[in-house]
Design an enzyme around this catalytic site. Sequence first.
Site, mmCIF file in Angstrom:
data_model
loop_
_atom_site.group_PDB
_atom_site.id
_atom_site.type_symbol
_atom_site.label_atom_id
_atom_site.label_comp_id
_atom_site.label_asym_id
_atom_site.label_seq_id
_atom_site.Cartn_x
_atom_site.Cartn_y
_atom_site.Cartn_z
ATOM 1 N N GLU A 45 0.813 -1.229 0.000
ATOM 2 C CA GLU A 45 0.000 0.000 0.000
ATOM 3 C C GLU A 45 0.838 1.267 0.000
ATOM 4 O O GLU A 45 0.403 2.296 -0.527
ATOM 5 C CB GLU A 45 -0.956 -0.004 1.194
ATOM 6 C CG GLU A 45 -2.065 -1.026 1.105
ATOM 7 C CD GLU A 45 -1.708 -2.369 1.728
ATOM 8 O OE1 GLU A 45 -2.596 -3.237 1.844
ATOM 9 O OE2 GLU A 45 -0.517 -2.563 2.103
ATOM 10 N N PHE A 60 -11.880 -6.546 14.008
ATOM 11 C CA PHE A 60 -10.778 -7.038 13.201
ATOM 12 C C PHE A 60 -10.384 -6.012 12.144
ATOM 13 O O PHE A 60 -11.215 -5.496 11.423
ATOM 14 C CB PHE A 60 -11.178 -8.359 12.521
ATOM 15 C CG PHE A 60 -10.128 -8.924 11.617
ATOM 16 C CD1 PHE A 60 -8.904 -9.355 12.136
ATOM 17 C CD2 PHE A 60 -10.339 -9.010 10.250
ATOM 18 C CE1 PHE A 60 -7.930 -9.876 11.293
ATOM 19 C CE2 PHE A 60 -9.365 -9.532 9.409
ATOM 20 C CZ PHE A 60 -8.156 -9.966 9.934
ATOM 21 N N GLN A 61 -9.098 -5.702 12.085
ATOM 22 C CA GLN A 61 -8.515 -4.732 11.157
ATOM 23 C C GLN A 61 -9.147 -3.343 11.288
ATOM 24 O O GLN A 61 -9.323 -2.631 10.299
ATOM 25 C CB GLN A 61 -8.603 -5.237 9.709
ATOM 26 C CG GLN A 61 -7.680 -6.429 9.441
ATOM 27 C CD GLN A 61 -7.542 -6.770 7.969
ATOM 28 O OE1 GLN A 61 -8.445 -6.536 7.171
ATOM 29 N NE2 GLN A 61 -6.402 -7.342 7.599
ATOM 30 N N LYS A 66 -17.675 -0.408 5.700
ATOM 31 C CA LYS A 66 -18.022 -1.448 4.734
ATOM 32 C C LYS A 66 -19.527 -1.537 4.482
ATOM 33 O O LYS A 66 -19.961 -1.785 3.344
ATOM 34 C CB LYS A 66 -17.479 -2.797 5.201
ATOM 35 C CG LYS A 66 -17.716 -3.919 4.199
ATOM 36 C CD LYS A 66 -17.058 -5.223 4.609
ATOM 37 C CE LYS A 66 -17.291 -6.298 3.539
ATOM 38 N NZ LYS A 66 -16.625 -7.577 3.893
ATOM 39 N N MET A 80 24.260 9.479 2.033
ATOM 40 C CA MET A 80 24.147 10.748 2.739
ATOM 41 C C MET A 80 24.403 10.575 4.225
ATOM 42 O O MET A 80 24.980 11.461 4.867
ATOM 43 C CB MET A 80 22.778 11.382 2.490
ATOM 44 C CG MET A 80 22.691 12.843 2.899
ATOM 45 S SD MET A 80 23.869 13.903 2.025
ATOM 46 C CE MET A 80 22.993 14.215 0.496
#
Length: 572
Positions: free
Chosen positions: A50, A112-113, A162, A479
Amino acid sequence: MELSGGKVLMEALKEEGVELIFGYPGGAVLHIYDALYQQNSVKHILVRHEQSATHAADGYARATGKPGVVLVTSGPGATNAVTGIATAFMDSVPMIVISGQVQSRFIGSDAFQEVDCVGITRPCVKHNFLVDSLENMAQTIKEAFHVATTGRPGPVVIDIPKDFTTPGITVPFDYSKTVEMRSYSPPTQGHPGQIRKAVDLILSAKKPMIYSGGGVVLGNASEQLRAFTRELGYPITQTLMGLGAYPASDKQFIGMLGMHGTYEANLAMHECDVLIAIGARFDDRVTGEVDSFCPNAKIVHVDIDPASISKNVTVDVPIVGDVALVLDAMLEQIRASERRADPADIASWWSQIKAWQATKCMEYELSDTLIKPQAVVEALWRETKGQAYITSDVGQHQMWAAQYYGFDEPNRWINSGGLGTMGFGLPAALGVALGKPDDTVACITGEASIQMCIQELSTCLQYGTPIKIINLNNRYMGMVRQWQEFSYEKRYSHSYMDALPDFVKLAESYGHVGMNIENPADVESALAEAFAMKDRLVFMNFVTDQSENVYPMIEAGKGHHEMRLNPARELA
């Protein structure tokens, strides 16, 4: 027509002209993915992480000027996207991130999630929305696109529970052509009185400097900036994010300013008496030590965002407005006026700048045995005739790309400036290649950065993006090593890259072409061979000089007049 929430979203995206959406499916967005499957207007690009979805949408937006669109699921899908959201926020990139959320009745129950996506992203978005009903979804999407693309652009998150996308639960679809938000009305025209003050100050200058930033690129004001600068005949410098708005090949451009800017640009900033800042935000990498920044200058500052005015540096003539419109207004007044700065003063100022330019601060030592990274970038510029879209990751290679690839056009330089996000380059190049399929796209990276999102080589194979990857491999986090050399008595704590993969075999395992280049004599021919493969992604691993540093450099706590130059160029 009556539509489910998933189909409302698809129709709204179609109404907004969205062609591509970058995403990764999961439980909370499966209804949306089902609606996506049932239409053909919006194409979905399946990334492998993602974070890459947001970087790819970011690259797409910077190259095309259209908002990038992302679709991720709840929980880890949303949290994985945060780094890319913050990257876009720091660089003011228009982006819409659609995140799935657990069912509305479960919000707050540690389902959940479940994560508080609105709360997590609040510090790094321009705005975010939690959709509160199916009836309000279309309006919310319209407002999100409006906020993301107007004023100072930025990422906007739409968090959708959802149950509001459940098939079979429908509402009438009515998508507004226009939108008005009572609490959001970004300015466009600059204040006429302030513009008059600015023009008066600009025409009275003896040692003027024009300092332009990413706001000129984002505001599509390159033509106005060029006309304004050439009318005045003043020197111009640009920030890392502003490169290309004014052509690097033009004699009035005296190089990038700031931490790794040119000797002449930084000293001209330090000595100028009138500074004209256009679409720039005076960030710390530009100003150096603020107390010694432009100590003798009166400052005009043009910006779309009132919050940027006098935020870091107090200015004398602030102008809030659309950069293109303000430049047009100032140019009209300048051309209508019989006044001009004293030609003798301006000639004397240019004479001083040319003396600083004689230092040749960007020169470096070539080698017959070691590949110099700067030379690779210059060879890339020659091979692509300066016309490629260049993405980069973050570190030494980013600075060398900015310094040695002369950008003559805006939107060609795609890099993470404000957040400095390693892993940005490859997925951003993917987004650029999909948005500009007929153009050449190259990613300049390093062996540390490229490994952070290297899984997107799989996505590049799936969608046939013939990116050319220029890996400047010095076996260090370059760097970090440079700072440790200068500031930590060469204690190279965890900056050396052990256990590197065989990048050629790795690229080949993903179905691409891999090349290993170790001899300076082979650089030009290798680039020619790679770019001749028009339909293949080519991973070019250039084994470069480990000791090379980025010069000039302003160290922490120093001013523009206290640069560290390449030891070979140090002044007596």
